[in-house]
Design an enzyme around this catalytic site. Structure first.
Site, PDB file in Angstrom:
ATOM      1  CB  CYS A  29       2.508 -10.150   7.570  1.00  0.00           C
ATOM      2  SG  CYS A  29       2.348  -8.057   6.885  1.00  0.00           S
TER       3      CYS A  29
ATOM      4  CB  CYS B   7       7.746 -10.874   5.045  1.00  0.00           C
ATOM      5  SG  CYS B   7       5.885 -10.602   4.802  1.00  0.00           S
TER       6      CYS B   7
ATOM      7  CB  CYS C 113      -1.779  -9.840 -11.049  1.00  0.00           C
ATOM      8  SG  CYS C 113      -2.457 -10.840  -9.785  1.00  0.00           S
TER       9      CYS C 113
ATOM     10  NE  ARG D 111       5.897  -3.570   7.937  1.00  0.00           N
ATOM     11  CZ  ARG D 111       5.470  -4.740   7.960  1.00  0.00           C
ATOM     12  NH1 ARG D 111       4.690  -5.179   7.069  1.00  0.00           N
ATOM     13  NH2 ARG D 111       5.931  -5.752   8.842  1.00  0.00           N
TER      14      ARG D 111
ATOM     15  CB  CYS E  22       8.551  -7.685   2.733  1.00  0.00           C
ATOM     16  SG  CYS E  22       8.826  -7.319   4.582  1.00  0.00           S
TER      17      CYS E  22
ATOM     18  CB  CYS F  78      -3.870  -4.103  -7.510  1.00  0.00           C
ATOM     19  SG  CYS F  78      -2.187  -4.733  -7.915  1.00  0.00           S
TER      20      CYS F  78
ATOM     21  CB  CYS G  24      -7.101  -6.176  -6.470  1.00  0.00           C
ATOM     22  SG  CYS G  24      -6.847  -8.084  -6.213  1.00  0.00           S
TER      23      CYS G  24
HETATM   24  N1  SAM Z   1      -0.403 -10.701  -5.190  1.00  0.00           N
HETATM   25  C1  SAM Z   1      -0.117 -10.830  -3.895  1.00  0.00           C
HETATM   26  C2  SAM Z   1      -1.662 -10.570  -3.075  1.00  0.00           C
HETATM   27  O1  SAM Z   1      -2.458  -9.664  -3.554  1.00  0.00           O
HETATM   28  O2  SAM Z   1      -1.902 -10.974  -2.033  1.00  0.00           O
HETATM   29  C3  SAM Z   1       0.740 -10.039  -3.054  1.00  0.00           C
HETATM   30  C4  SAM Z   1       1.033  -8.608  -3.759  1.00  0.00           C
HETATM   31  S1  SAM Z   1      -0.174  -7.266  -3.147  1.00  0.00           S
HETATM   32  C5  SAM Z   1       0.132  -6.068  -4.321  1.00  0.00           C
HETATM   33  C6  SAM Z   1      -0.110  -6.920  -1.649  1.00  0.00           C
HETATM   34  C7  SAM Z   1      -1.173  -5.853  -1.041  1.00  0.00           C
HETATM   35  O3  SAM Z   1      -0.617  -4.592  -1.761  1.00  0.00           O
HETATM   36  C8  SAM Z   1      -2.490  -5.907  -1.205  1.00  0.00           C
HETATM   37  O4  SAM Z   1      -3.246  -6.815  -0.545  1.00  0.00           O
HETATM   38  C9  SAM Z   1      -2.938  -4.636  -0.779  1.00  0.00           C
HETATM   39  O5  SAM Z   1      -2.944  -4.483   0.249  1.00  0.00           O
HETATM   40  C10 SAM Z   1      -1.807  -3.601  -1.351  1.00  0.00           C
HETATM   41  N2  SAM Z   1      -1.949  -2.715  -2.340  1.00  0.00           N
HETATM   42  C11 SAM Z   1      -1.830  -2.900  -3.831  1.00  0.00           C
HETATM   43  N3  SAM Z   1      -2.054  -1.844  -4.312  1.00  0.00           N
HETATM   44  C12 SAM Z   1      -2.405  -0.738  -3.656  1.00  0.00           C
HETATM   45  C13 SAM Z   1      -2.684   0.547  -3.696  1.00  0.00           C
HETATM   46  N4  SAM Z   1      -3.012   0.891  -4.758  1.00  0.00           N
HETATM   47  N5  SAM Z   1      -2.784   1.116  -2.442  1.00  0.00           N
HETATM   48  C14 SAM Z   1      -2.500   0.809  -1.442  1.00  0.00           C
HETATM   49  N6  SAM Z   1      -2.038  -0.693  -1.060  1.00  0.00           N
HETATM   50  C15 SAM Z   1      -2.205  -1.395  -2.172  1.00  0.00           C
HETATM   51 FE1  SF4 Z   2      -2.572  -9.185  -8.200  1.00  0.00          FE
HETATM   52 FE2  SF4 Z   2      -2.389  -6.973  -7.428  1.00  0.00          FE
HETATM   53 FE3  SF4 Z   2      -4.566  -8.372  -6.543  1.00  0.00          FE
HETATM   54 FE4  SF4 Z   2      -1.921  -8.767  -5.432  1.00  0.00          FE
HETATM   55  S1  SF4 Z   2      -3.302  -7.039  -5.252  1.00  0.00           S
HETATM   56  S2  SF4 Z   2      -3.543 -10.535  -6.233  1.00  0.00           S
HETATM   57  S3  SF4 Z   2      -0.737  -8.416  -7.452  1.00  0.00           S
HETATM   58  S4  SF4 Z   2      -3.960  -7.528  -8.659  1.00  0.00           S
END
Ligand code: SAM
Ligand code: SF4
Ligand code: DTB
Length: 328
Positions: A191, A131, A56, A263, A100, A63, A60
């Protein structure tokens, strides 16, 4: 106008007083509100599947799927439609009411779009709620998702406006709000929630909850994730947030979002049954279940979740026949 300088019925001072209540009193308050709007012994089961994993472009800090960090992640291109439908059928047989799908995209690429729409159509036809979480959307995309039968779009605000900048630099909090507005305008249910335990302050948690509760239509679904620290990410060594502070956050979310499904999302795998029971008592009434993985990190097994429900005497929420796309 409130103390925070906007028209929201919530201001920082008011929300802080909830957080500062004696613990038992706070839980009593949130649980009482929970019982007014929901059957307190019923839990919603949603099954989650990562349909496109890793690489990606966003950064973030929490992530494992970001291309900016080196983690031990197994990357995967967009799954085949049949593969996804098989998983959805299994989820339905298990008792989940919503399927989802998450994709590690900044925004959905053109070449994959029709495939995603087809997945939604076929899953909806199975009688499941749908979702997806695909990143930023355009207006036309939200309309096409609605047409395909999408019930919910997951797009988290994740933390306060202030703290957001410290966690993500490749997009803004405002852009998140813009996508949520397009989703709302297309009549898709929102959501949206966040992550607790990223080193943010209680003030940041309060601001996040105020943002969510002040959306033009509060999200019907509010995922509260406890950070899963993943090695290789900037937040990989973050210490776990205090259990009571986490439970308090669920309780305050329940008070501020009385009509929403809250949730208990990421982090359950590290929680005892007693901790999860406290979260349900505080007002959580939905979980990701049916797969021992969330997107990439561990989630309790089906067997463990069924045991939890049995021990607590919780029943699984069923979809209403006349309306599979919303609960009023
Ligand atoms: N890429 C899209 C986005 O960021 O909107 C969808 C997938 S993203 C992985 C969805 C959500 O997963 C993030 O907004 C975050 O809240 C959650 N998430 C990701 N990594 C996480 C982690 N290590 N611990 C807890 N929640 C996490
Ligand atoms: Fe990409 Fe992870 Fe950020 Fe979603 S949360 S936009 S998958 S880096
Ligand atoms: C949400 O708020 N939590 C889910 C779902 N929406 C997509 C994702 C949690 C991801 C946890 C880290 C991982 O498994 O990669």
């Amino acid at each position: 106008m409130n103390d925070s300088g906007n028209d929201s019925p919530w201001d920082t001072k008011k929300v802080r007083t909830f957080y500062e209540l004696p613990f038992i009193e706070l839980i009593f308050k949130s649980h009482s509100i929970h019982r007014q709007y929901f059957n307190a012994n019923e839990i919603e089961l949603c099954t989650l599947l990562s349909i496109k994993t890793g690489s990606c472009p966003e950064d973030c800090g929490y992530c494992p799927q970001s291309a900016h960090f080196k983690t031990s992640l197994q990357k995967e291109k967009l799954l085949a439609i049949d593969q996804v439908i098989e998983k959805a059928k299994t989820a339905k047989a298990y008792g989940a009411t919503r399927f989802c799908m998450g994709a590690a995209w900044k925004y959905p690429p053109k070449k994959e779009w029709d495939k995603v729409l087809q997945m939604i159509k076929e899953i909806k036809a199975l009688g499941l709620e749908t979702c997806v979480t695909l990143g930023q959307l355009s207006e036309i995309q939200t309309k096409e998702l609605k047409q395909a039968g999408l019930d919910f779009y997951n797009h988290n605000l994740d933390t306060s406006r202030q703290y957001y900048k410290k966690i993500i630099t490749t997009r803004t909090f405002e852009e998140r709000l813009d996508t949520l507005e397009l989703v709302r305008a297309a009549d898709i249910q929102i959501c949206s929630g966040g992550i607790i335990g990223m080193g943010e302050s209680r003030e940041d948690r309060i601001e996040l909850l105020i943002e969510l509760a002040s959306l033009p239509t509060p999200p019907k679904s509010v995922p509260i994730n406890r950070l899963m620290p993943v090695k290789g990410t900037p937040l990989g060594d973050t210490p776990c947030i205090d259990d009571f502070e986490f439970i308090r956050t669920i309780a305050v979310a329940r008070i501020m979002l009385p009509h929403s499904f809250i949730r208990l999302s990421a982090g359950r795998d590290e929680m005892s049954f007693a901790m999860q029971a406290f979260c349900f008592m505080a007002g959580a009434n939905s979980i990701f279940s049916g797969s021992d993985k969330l997107l990439t990190t561990p989630n309790p097994s089906k067997e463990s979740d069924m045991q939890l429900l049995k021990e607590l005497g919780l029943t699984i929420k069923k979809l209403k026949k006349h309306d599979q796309s919303s609960y009023v």
